[in-house]
Design a protein around this motif. Structure first.
Motif, PDB file in Angstrom:
ATOM      1  N   CYS A 108       2.144  15.877  10.471  1.00 25.79           N
ATOM      2  CA  CYS A 108       0.687  15.589  10.524  1.00 25.79           C
ATOM      3  C   CYS A 108       0.010  15.987  11.582  1.00 25.79           C
ATOM      4  CB  CYS A 108       0.423  14.180  10.076  1.00 25.79           C
ATOM      5  SG  CYS A 108       0.965  13.534   8.547  1.00 25.79           S
ATOM      6  N   LEU A 123       5.101   1.469   8.133  1.00 22.94           N
ATOM      7  CA  LEU A 123       5.168   1.280   6.556  1.00 22.94           C
ATOM      8  C   LEU A 123       5.718  -0.453   6.551  1.00 22.94           C
ATOM      9  CD1 LEU A 123       7.039   3.240   4.126  1.00 22.94           C
ATOM     10  CD2 LEU A 123       7.767   0.835   4.446  1.00 22.94           C
ATOM     11  N   ASP A 138       2.847   6.380  11.608  1.00 26.98           N
ATOM     12  CA  ASP A 138       2.457   5.465  10.530  1.00 26.98           C
ATOM     13  C   ASP A 138       3.388   4.277  10.527  1.00 26.98           C
ATOM     14  OD1 ASP A 138       0.580   7.092  10.069  1.00 26.98           O
ATOM     15  OD2 ASP A 138       1.230   7.403   7.889  1.00 26.98           O
ATOM     16  N   ILE A 141      11.716   7.589   1.360  1.00 25.48           N
ATOM     17  CA  ILE A 141      10.185   8.065   1.436  1.00 25.48           C
ATOM     18  C   ILE A 141      10.124   9.615   2.340  1.00 25.48           C
ATOM     19  CG2 ILE A 141       9.258   5.720   1.399  1.00 25.48           C
ATOM     20  CD1 ILE A 141       9.034   5.898   4.380  1.00 25.48           C
ATOM     21  N   GLU A 142       8.998  10.253   1.954  1.00 28.80           N
ATOM     22  CA  GLU A 142       8.594  11.518   2.710  1.00 28.80           C
ATOM     23  C   GLU A 142       7.722  11.380   3.822  1.00 28.80           C
ATOM     24  OE1 GLU A 142       9.422  15.156   2.948  1.00 28.80           O
ATOM     25  OE2 GLU A 142       9.997  14.386   0.909  1.00 28.80           O
ATOM     26  N   SER A 144       0.990  -1.237   0.114  1.00 30.24           N
ATOM     27  CA  SER A 144       0.059   0.031   0.051  1.00 30.24           C
ATOM     28  C   SER A 144       0.877   1.266  -0.100  1.00 30.24           C
ATOM     29  CB  SER A 144      -0.959  -0.004   1.145  1.00 30.24           C
ATOM     30  OG  SER A 144      -1.628  -1.174   1.391  1.00 30.24           O
ATOM     31  N   PRO A 145       1.599   1.561  -1.141  1.00 30.34           N
ATOM     32  CA  PRO A 145       2.617   2.850  -0.900  1.00 30.34           C
ATOM     33  C   PRO A 145       1.739   4.027  -1.070  1.00 30.34           C
ATOM     34  CG  PRO A 145       2.624   1.603  -3.196  1.00 30.34           C
ATOM     35  CD  PRO A 145       1.725   0.724  -2.193  1.00 30.34           C
ATOM     36  N   GLN A 146       2.466   4.863  -0.470  1.00 26.31           N
ATOM     37  CA  GLN A 146       1.912   6.281  -0.476  1.00 26.31           C
ATOM     38  C   GLN A 146       2.763   7.346  -0.998  1.00 26.31           C
ATOM     39  OE1 GLN A 146      -0.309   4.953   3.526  1.00 26.31           O
ATOM     40  NE2 GLN A 146       0.206   7.241   3.449  1.00 26.31           N
ATOM     41  N   ASP A 147       2.290   8.475  -1.561  1.00 27.73           N
ATOM     42  CA  ASP A 147       3.287   9.549  -1.721  1.00 27.73           C
ATOM     43  C   ASP A 147       3.947  10.104  -0.666  1.00 27.73           C
ATOM     44  OD1 ASP A 147       2.629   9.015  -4.444  1.00 27.73           O
ATOM     45  OD2 ASP A 147       1.018  10.786  -4.328  1.00 27.73           O
ATOM     46  N   THR A 148       3.052  10.298   0.557  1.00 28.33           N
ATOM     47  CA  THR A 148       3.639  10.806   1.686  1.00 28.33           C
ATOM     48  C   THR A 148       3.106  10.078   2.956  1.00 28.33           C
ATOM     49  OG1 THR A 148       1.884  12.411   1.830  1.00 28.33           O
ATOM     50  CG2 THR A 148       4.060  13.169   0.999  1.00 28.33           C
ATOM     51  N   TYR A 149       3.755   9.949   3.988  1.00 30.41           N
ATOM     52  CA  TYR A 149       3.349   9.405   5.067  1.00 30.41           C
ATOM     53  C   TYR A 149       3.315  10.448   6.212  1.00 30.41           C
ATOM     54  CZ  TYR A 149       4.423   5.105   2.427  1.00 30.41           C
ATOM     55  OH  TYR A 149       4.463   4.070   1.677  1.00 30.41           O
ATOM     56  N   CYS A 150       2.617   9.866   7.300  1.00 32.17           N
ATOM     57  CA  CYS A 150       2.612  10.804   8.513  1.00 32.17           C
ATOM     58  C   CYS A 150       3.534  10.122   9.659  1.00 32.17           C
ATOM     59  CB  CYS A 150       1.193  10.746   9.029  1.00 32.17           C
ATOM     60  SG  CYS A 150       0.099  11.989   8.209  1.00 32.17           S
TER      61      CYS A 150
END
Length: 472
Positions: A221, A42, A40, A216-217, A31-37
């Motif tokens: 948040c 991973l 979170d 990753i970014e 479940s890759p995302q552009d940005t993470y908080c």
């Protein structure tokens, strides 16, 4: 032993091409995302393959997961779950905001793990012990070891209660009680085949699986983390137990006080009797404390060399800090005294204990070259000694420091971190349910990526800060 043998079944291989390959194995972010908080989790799915690209059908590879942000001097361990079918789940908790790089090292393939486990338990003779006996004004030398391996007349140094034993060939006309010093060297003996050794060339150890991954970014948040519970003995320590930012260790399971910023390090140490029992990775604490706390003065306990008993005293505040090495096996080329040698359980038995007494124990590095039974027996004997101590003095504080990770270029058969990993599992199993504190140096040294049995001072300072949080 049964549990451990199940964990590491034999994995014979005919060719290195059928062993796990870091290059061929595939890691995928789930479940890759552009940005993470921040905060979170991973997850990465790892499918291991051999050098011909074929999926492996079993697990058991020795992997090390780490996330880092070099610009922030930040790092943390990742958690690896082995599904025993050639797939692994690697979980990272995103503890800080910024650009975060992920790393997953194949330290040893499962075939290498199996070979190390077999070789480790095969023989006691990978290290040669030489004992020095006093003979009037001169010295005589004789071969010693953890098992009797000679038909000659032996000196037996036995602890019947704890089933601990050490032996020396008795020198002619010299009493056994005249043993004064010991030194060791590595024997030119290996229980690995030539083919197995190829897995332990430096180029085949610690190979990166995720080298094509972009950082990753992670954003803040507005998530805040507030831990209210003070660090206390008996707490269960999760893995990872913390992370480092700007070289400062931040624990995730209890509220830390920053003691070095306050004058209360001295207040904390007031009227404390602190006994450090173990190897040179705890002796580093003594060196650090004598520089960091100016009121602690070195008391010359006599003896020579770095392995003598070290004592720091603050007479005004009635503080005593003592380091003493654990007994056999002790692996070093330097000559060390065995005149006041006693195993850690016997040392603990000699301590009266009270709410101002603290014992810190570390065990492992010197046990790596020997069959695991030696380590298990010692760990069980220490656990029993702690139980006896708690019966007479339940307020005594006991802290366990796990092993540091160490250099990868050393002889893997003798000193691989895989041996340390197994010993960590054993320690946690045996000490479970005891009211002791754990300083997870294993986790810390992965987070700091030190790869040195004697990590730098900033790591030692953070280990000691954790220690002070437990006892103050």
């Amino acid at each position: 032993m049964e549990k451990l043998d199940q964990l590491m079944p034999p994995r014979p291989f005919t060719n290195i091409t059928t062993t796990t390959s870091a290059k061929q194995s595939r890691a995928t972010i789930l479940s890759p995302q552009d940005t993470y908080c921040r905060g979170d989790q991973l997850d990465v799915l790892l499918e291991v393959r051999d050098h011909l690209g074929r999926r492996k059908q079993y697990g058991g590879d020795f992997l090390r997961a780490r996330m880092s942000s070099p610009a922030l001097k930040a790092g943390a361990s990742g958690k690896v779950t082995d599904f025993n079918n050639g797939t692994y789940l690697v979980s990272f908790t995103l503890f800080w905001a910024g650009k975060v790089s992920l790393s997953l090292l194949l330290i040893h393939p499962s075939e290498g793990v199996s070979a190390l486990w077999r070789a480790r338990n095969q023989g006691y003779d990978k290290v040669i012990f030489t004992g020095q006996f006093a003979n009037g004004t001169s010295q005589v030398f004789s071969q010693c070891g953890l098992t009797p391996h000679s038909n000659a007349e032996l000196c037996e140094y036995l602890d019947y209660r704890d089933q601990e034993a050490f032996y020396c060939v008795r020198p002619p006309h010299v009493p056994c009680e005249a043993l004064t010093h010991m030194t060791t060297r590595n024997a030119n003996i290996s229980y690995l085949s030539k083919k197995e050794w190829s897995l332990f060339h430096r180029s085949n150890m610690g190979v990166e699986i995720m080298k094509n991954f972009n950082p990753i970014e992670v954003l803040r948040c507005n998530k805040s983390e507030n831990i209210e519970t003070k660090c206390q003995l008996g707490m269960k320590t999760p893995f990872p137990s913390g992370y480092t930012v700007e070289r400062r260790w931040i624990t995730v399971f209890c509220k830390q006080m920053e003691l070095n910023e306050r004058k209360n390090t001295n207040d904390c140490l007031k009227r404390k009797l602190i006994y450090l029992m173990g190897d040179s990775t705890l002796r580093q604490w003594i060196y650090y404390l004598q520089n960091a706390v100016k009121t602690l003065k070195v008391f010359d306990h006599h003896g020579v060399g770095v392995f003598k008993t070290h004592v720091l005293l603050d007479a005004e505040r009635h503080t005593l800090i003592q380091w003493k090495k654990h007994s056999h096996p002790f692996v070093t080329q330097q000559l060390f005294s065995v005149k006041d040698e006693s195993y850690i359980p016997r040392e603990i038995d000699q301590i009266a204990g009270d709410d101002g007494t603290v014992i810190v124990i570390t065990l492992g590095q010197h046990f790596r070259p020997f069959p695991i039974k030696i380590f298990i027996r010692r760990a069980i004997n220490i656990q029993k000694a702690i139980e006896r101590l708690f019966l007479r003095s339940p307020k005594t504080k006991v802290i366990l420091k796990t092993e540091n990770t160490r250099e990868m270029y050393l002889n893997a058969e003798l000193f691989s971190d895989f041996h340390g990993h197994i010993q960590n599992l054993i320690m946690r199993g045996i000490f479970e349910g005891l009211n002791v504190g754990v300083i997870d140096a294993w986790d810390m040294t992965i987070a700091y990526d030190t790869r040195n049995v004697h990590p730098p001072d900033y790591v030692i300072g953070n280990q000691i800060n954790m220690f002070l949080n437990y006892i103050c």
